[in-house]
Motif scaffolding. Structure first.
Motif, PDB file in Angstrom:
ATOM      1  N   VAL A  64       0.816  -1.215   0.000  1.00  0.00           N
ATOM      2  CA  VAL A  64       0.000   0.000   0.000  1.00  0.00           C
ATOM      3  C   VAL A  64       0.853   1.270   0.000  1.00  0.00           C
ATOM      4  O   VAL A  64       0.478   2.272  -0.613  1.00  0.00           O
ATOM      5  CB  VAL A  64      -0.946   0.014   1.221  1.00  0.00           C
TER       6      VAL A  64
ATOM      7  N   ASP B 103      -1.489  -8.060  -0.981  1.00  0.00           N
ATOM      8  CA  ASP B 103      -2.404  -7.332  -1.861  1.00  0.00           C
ATOM      9  C   ASP B 103      -3.531  -6.741  -1.022  1.00  0.00           C
ATOM     10  O   ASP B 103      -4.681  -7.172  -1.092  1.00  0.00           O
ATOM     11  CB  ASP B 103      -2.962  -8.281  -2.938  1.00  0.00           C
ATOM     12  N   TRP B 104      -3.163  -5.749  -0.210  1.00  0.00           N
ATOM     13  CA  TRP B 104      -4.153  -5.094   0.623  1.00  0.00           C
ATOM     14  C   TRP B 104      -4.805  -3.931  -0.129  1.00  0.00           C
ATOM     15  O   TRP B 104      -4.122  -3.246  -0.921  1.00  0.00           O
ATOM     16  CB  TRP B 104      -3.516  -4.581   1.906  1.00  0.00           C
ATOM     17  N   PRO B 105      -6.071  -3.675   0.111  1.00  0.00           N
ATOM     18  CA  PRO B 105      -6.760  -2.590  -0.607  1.00  0.00           C
ATOM     19  C   PRO B 105      -6.260  -1.220  -0.176  1.00  0.00           C
ATOM     20  O   PRO B 105      -5.968  -0.981   1.004  1.00  0.00           O
ATOM     21  CB  PRO B 105      -8.230  -2.788  -0.232  1.00  0.00           C
ATOM     22  N   SER B 106      -6.175  -0.308  -1.121  1.00  0.00           N
ATOM     23  CA  SER B 106      -5.708   1.048  -0.825  1.00  0.00           C
ATOM     24  C   SER B 106      -6.680   1.797   0.075  1.00  0.00           C
ATOM     25  O   SER B 106      -6.312   2.791   0.703  1.00  0.00           O
ATOM     26  CB  SER B 106      -5.505   1.822  -2.125  1.00  0.00           C
ATOM     27  N   GLU B 107      -7.920   1.330   0.158  1.00  0.00           N
ATOM     28  CA  GLU B 107      -8.932   1.996   1.003  1.00  0.00           C
ATOM     29  C   GLU B 107      -8.690   1.800   2.490  1.00  0.00           C
ATOM     30  O   GLU B 107      -9.412   2.360   3.322  1.00  0.00           O
ATOM     31  CB  GLU B 107     -10.332   1.482   0.665  1.00  0.00           C
TER      32      GLU B 107
END
Length: 476
Positions: free
Chosen positions: A266, A297-301
């Motif tokens: 991120v 693969d973590w969400p940018s949110e």
């Protein structure tokens, strides 16, 4: 002034008290003299209780002589200006609480006092602990002893700055988005975010799943000493966990598998932070551990989730405690952002954050702990270059050529508040070009605090903290 006493570890202090080669009075006097010389420049203390502390030190001296000393007898501990201590002012760095005096004592300072620690000072915090840099309208700017132009971090910035400056032996903090680990990283100290429930709280913070009180120290051993005093169940905290003791000695880490993720998938991270992390990874390999780079693969949110949650939970608490008509003009910009943001966050928004947290959890479990790794290591902060008066509502920094702002862009800490069952230690692994230390997080499996300390303790043998290596901030 005996500067060596100011940087003596708590463990060594206790050993010397036991042998009679050091008096708690002598130790405290050295710290007070150091504080009186440095406080105008560093501004780490909100309140001081030096005369009362001297009386306590005399009692501690007698306790060591007559064999009634308790686990932290005579150890000076600077407590963050956040938890309540009966009969003492607690301002939380806010003009709105100026003059407020607590009528009860929270579990953390109570346990420190019961263990014989001497609370000689309360440390500065940003208003309501809601900033990654420690400054407030009430107390002004707290500066990093390693580089006074930079922040010691927040929100437990005064605690970490006092340890770095040699004006306390141990310090307490709290962590809702990284508020222990951020300042630990930026001051070369050790900070531990325990899993939720390990350290008891009282309403409303025992119901806040992202938050955890805890300690900071100048060594892993001192952090274990403090953690074992403040952790454990409490009769008035339904969320507190059963007793758990971190072993003082553990097996070497040879044979452990450790995952390394330099950016958590991120963040932009400065090259010097990458370099320090790789140096720590090599040290772990030299100790016999297997270290493998992975991608998450973590969400940018995720950064939005932490701010949304702070507005939903903390904003609600502020309104409950301060009333609905909070005088916004008396708040700092960062505190006002949280209070005003509360009305824009719904319960549906909060539930969306829960779903995203579960996505992050599966990714972490599948690629790290279910994949056979014993721990994850990653940076604590993206950069060391954060000004002392940094305003997270406005200021944008450039990190590795990319704009980065606030907790969501600069602090690799908050994902592990969202994933709150994982114990996380921040330990120093280098020094930036500006003289500000660089920290690394060690993330252990859910509720497995001992593994984080096992890795940190062995690593400290090869990569000692700057204080153990004889380095101190140049403040003369």
């Amino acid at each position: 002034m005996n500067l060596d006493l100011c940087y003596l570890s708590a463990r060594e202090c206790l050993n010397r008290f036991r042998r009679g080669s050091l008096s708690p009075v002598e130790l405290l006097d050295a710290l007070i003299e150091r504080a009186e010389a440095l406080e105008p420049r560093i501004n780490a203390f909100a309140f001081t209780y030096f005369e009362e502390a001297r009386e306590q030190a005399k009692r501690a001296e007698r306790a060591w002589r007559n064999g009634t000393a308790r686990p932290l007898e005579g150890i000076p501990v600077a407590v963050k200006d956040e938890p309540m201590i009966e009969g003492r002012p607690t301002s939380n760095g806010s003009l709105l609480l100026e003059g407020y005096v607590a009528d009860y004592t929270d579990p953390l300072p109570q346990r420190l006092q019961e263990a014989g620690a001497i609370i000689h000072a309360r440390t500065t915090t940003p208003e309501f602990s809601m900033s990654l840099a420690t400054w407030s309208t009430l107390w002004g700017v707290t500066r990093n002893p390693w580089n006074p132009d930079c922040t010691p971090g927040g929100s437990s910035g005064g605690a970490a700055a006092a340890l770095a400056a040699g004006t306390t032996t141990l310090a307490s903090g709290s962590d809702i988005a990284g508020s222990i680990r951020i300042p630990a990283s930026l001051t070369g100290t050790v900070g531990f975010k325990a899993p939720w429930g390990r350290i008891p709280e009282v309403y409303p913070w025992n119901r806040e799943p992202f938050a955890q009180s805890g300690g900071l120290a100048r060594s892993v051993g001192d952090m274990i000493l403090m953690q074992n005093v403040i952790a454990g169940p409490h009769p008035y905290d339904l969320c507190s966990l059963p007793a758990y003791t971190i072993p003082e000695r553990q097996a070497p880490i040879a044979g452990l598998r450790i995952a390394l993720c330099p950016d958590l998938g991120v963040f932009a991270v400065d090259p010097e932070v990458h370099q320090a992390l790789e140096g720590a990874a090599e040290a772990l390999r030299d100790l016999g551990a297997e270290v493998e780079v992975i991608d998450l693969d973590w969400p940018s949110e995720a950064g939005q989730v932490i701010m949304q949650h702070l507005m939903f939970q903390a904003g609600s608490v502020f309104h409950e405690q301060l009333g609905e008509n909070i005088p916004l003009d008396k708040l700092t910009p960062y505190a006002r952002e949280i209070v005003e943001g509360r009305d824009g966050v719904s319960f549906e928004d909060e539930k969306a954050g829960w779903r995203l947290a579960d996505t992050m959890l599966r990714e972490l479990q599948d690629k790290v702990f279910q994949a056979g790794f014993d721990a994850l290591i990653c940076p604590t902060m993206a950069t060391t270059r954060i000004p002392a008066d940094y305003d997270q509502t406005r200021d944008v920094l450039t990190v590795d050529g990319r704009p980065a702002k606030g907790i969501g862009g600069l602090c690799l800490t908050y994902p592990f508040n969202i994933l709150n069952r994982f114990p996380v230690l921040s330990v120093p692994v280098g020094i930036g070009a500006n003289g500000v230390p660089i920290g690394m997080q060690i993330v252990a499996p859910s509720y497995d605090d001992a593994t984080a300390f096992r890795i940190a303790g062995d690593l400290e043998n090869l990569l000692p903290t700057p204080y153990a290596a004889g380095r101190r901030p140049n403040l003369t």
